[in-house]
Write a protein that holds these residues in place. Structure first.
Motif, PDB file in Angstrom:
ATOM      1  N   GLN A  77       6.998   1.205   7.347  1.00  0.00           N
ATOM      2  CA  GLN A  77       7.184   0.231   6.275  1.00  0.00           C
ATOM      3  C   GLN A  77       6.522  -1.096   6.608  1.00  0.00           C
ATOM      4  O   GLN A  77       5.892  -1.727   5.754  1.00  0.00           O
ATOM      5  N   SER A 134       6.133  -1.906   1.751  1.00  0.00           N
ATOM      6  CA  SER A 134       7.056  -1.010   1.078  1.00  0.00           C
ATOM      7  C   SER A 134       8.027  -1.822   0.226  1.00  0.00           C
ATOM      8  O   SER A 134       8.158  -3.038   0.383  1.00  0.00           O
ATOM      9  N   GLU A 135       8.686  -1.142  -0.693  1.00  0.00           N
ATOM     10  CA  GLU A 135       9.805  -1.745  -1.426  1.00  0.00           C
ATOM     11  C   GLU A 135      11.085  -1.345  -0.712  1.00  0.00           C
ATOM     12  O   GLU A 135      11.350  -0.163  -0.529  1.00  0.00           O
ATOM     13  N   ILE A 136      11.856  -2.355  -0.306  1.00  0.00           N
ATOM     14  CA  ILE A 136      13.074  -2.086   0.452  1.00  0.00           C
ATOM     15  C   ILE A 136      14.288  -2.628  -0.305  1.00  0.00           C
ATOM     16  O   ILE A 136      14.147  -3.405  -1.272  1.00  0.00           O
ATOM     17  N   SER A 184       9.884  -6.372  -2.213  1.00  0.00           N
ATOM     18  CA  SER A 184       8.638  -5.773  -1.734  1.00  0.00           C
ATOM     19  C   SER A 184       8.115  -6.539  -0.527  1.00  0.00           C
ATOM     20  O   SER A 184       7.935  -7.772  -0.594  1.00  0.00           O
ATOM     21  N   SER A 192       2.051  -5.233   3.573  1.00  0.00           N
ATOM     22  CA  SER A 192       1.566  -4.470   4.715  1.00  0.00           C
ATOM     23  C   SER A 192       1.308  -5.426   5.879  1.00  0.00           C
ATOM     24  O   SER A 192       0.898  -6.580   5.682  1.00  0.00           O
TER      25      SER A 192
END
Length: 382
Positions: A289, A294-296, A308, A311
């Motif tokens: 992630q 990533s969307e967490i 979000s 990277s």
């Protein structure tokens, strides 16, 4: 001339400078500050029923009356307590005929702090009572109501708070004429000195109860268990207190009730910590992630929120979520923030397949990976 404070009748009386806790060379302001501090500490209203505090209060007032007067202080510095005792070592020395004129420590106190609250025969406010209540972190966020069991003093119903047996009444103390104070006259080289003290016959109450009420044993008050509901506002913090006005012990001689002080203990939360009105949380993310973005999900006090991450996110990255903290007690429409710290989780155990995949990843990174390490050490040892 020798100091006479160690001799005869006055040997047991405490030095006035010691009484106020000051040096012999103290300035007028130092004397005044010392008196104000000690008078508050030992005032009868702050120490009800404490005879030792009452005596100290009078000692402090007597010391201040002498040391705050330049002529009396000069006489005391030369002759000690014997300067104020008839037939003392000062002999027939003329000090100008000082007259303490009905000395009463409470009168000095009132000059500083005003009011007549020190009069024991007047109305006195009831004592504040203190109780603790424990709530959860979630209840502190939403606000809540709690029922508490407390033991409160109340006026005795049997005697109406008088302390006298039903059908009888408390009599005015004949020794002090109902004032609660007695005055003792003494003849000194300065003239007649009046010492005011609590009446020994009625203990300062001004009344004598011949036949005591059997229910309250003459106290006029009984303790009863009660259930009270406390409204705890949103955003209250651990250790803060709520004052329930008029819910404390009853006053004396028609005085108002005291307050009940409720101190709130907030249990800690498993995820969040609090500083002022901001909440803090550490959220773990995986290596993948963090690398790919990533969307967490971010836990908040009202549920999960999607967020979000970019990277290349590094461990220790911090960001704020506005309005996701604790509400302010005095204005619940204002809310603190949630401060999130991202922590990259490193696997502690790998399968053979996972290990091989990571080795392939490192190999694929090639020179780029090696240059990254080299650049770090070059900066470190430069």
């Amino acid at each position: 001339m020798p100091d006479c404070r160690a001799g005869g009748k006055v040997a047991s009386k405490k030095d006035y400078y010691e009484t106020l806790g000051i040096s012999k060379g103290a300035s007028d302001d130092e004397i005044k500050r010392a008196y104000r501090k000690l008078a508050k500490q030992y005032h009868p209203d702050n120490n009800p029923g404490n005879a030792e505090s009452e005596d100290k209060f009078k000692e402090v007032g007597e010391a201040y009356q002498v040391l705050s007067d330049k002529e009396k202080r000069a006489a005391y510095d030369q002759f000690g307590h014997s300067a104020f005792e008839q037939g003392g070592a000062s002999g027939g020395y003329g000090f100008g005929g000082f007259d303490f004129g009905g000395f009463d420590a409470s009168e000095i106190f009132e000059q500083f702090f005003g009011g007549g609250s020190s009069r024991r025969n007047g109305p006195r406010r009831g004592a504040d009572t203190h109780v603790n209540v424990t709530i959860t972190f979630e209840e502190a966020f939403t606000g809540t109501k709690k029922e508490i069991q407390v033991g409160l003093m109340e006026n005795c119903e049997e005697c109406g708070g008088s302390g006298a047996k039903s059908g009888t009444v408390a009599e005015n103390c004949k020794h002090c004429n109902g004032t609660g104070q007695e005055r003792i006259l003494q003849q000194t080289v300065f003239g007649t000195v009046t010492q005011v003290r609590t009446c020994r016959s009625c203990n300062g109450e001004g009344k004598i109860i011949r036949e005591k009420c059997s229910t309250c044993s003459g106290k006029g008050k009984v303790r009863k268990n009660k259930t009270l509901t406390v409204n705890i506002p949103k955003g209250i913090d651990n250790g803060q207190s709520i004052a329930l006005q008029g819910k404390g012990d009853p006053g004396q001689k028609g005085g108002p009730y005291g307050d009940m002080i409720v101190t709130v203990n907030v249990m800690p939360h498993k995820l969040f910590t609090r500083r002022d009105n901001n909440l803090y949380i550490e959220v773990p993310i995986t290596f993948v992630q963090a690398t790919l973005g990533s969307e967490i999900s971010i836990p908040t006090m009202t549920g999960e929120e999607k967020y979000s991450i970019k990277s290349g996110t590094q461990t220790g990255t911090v960001f704020s979520m506005k309005g996701k903290g604790m509400p302010y007690v005095r204005n619940e429409r204002i809310v603190g923030d949630l401060i999130v710290t991202l922590k990259v989780s490193v696997p502690t155990s790998l399968s053979d397949k996972q290990r091989a995949a990571l080795l392939n990843f490192a190999e694929e990174m090639g020179d780029e990976y090696k240059d990254h390490k080299k650049g770090f050490f070059d900066k470190f040892f430069r």
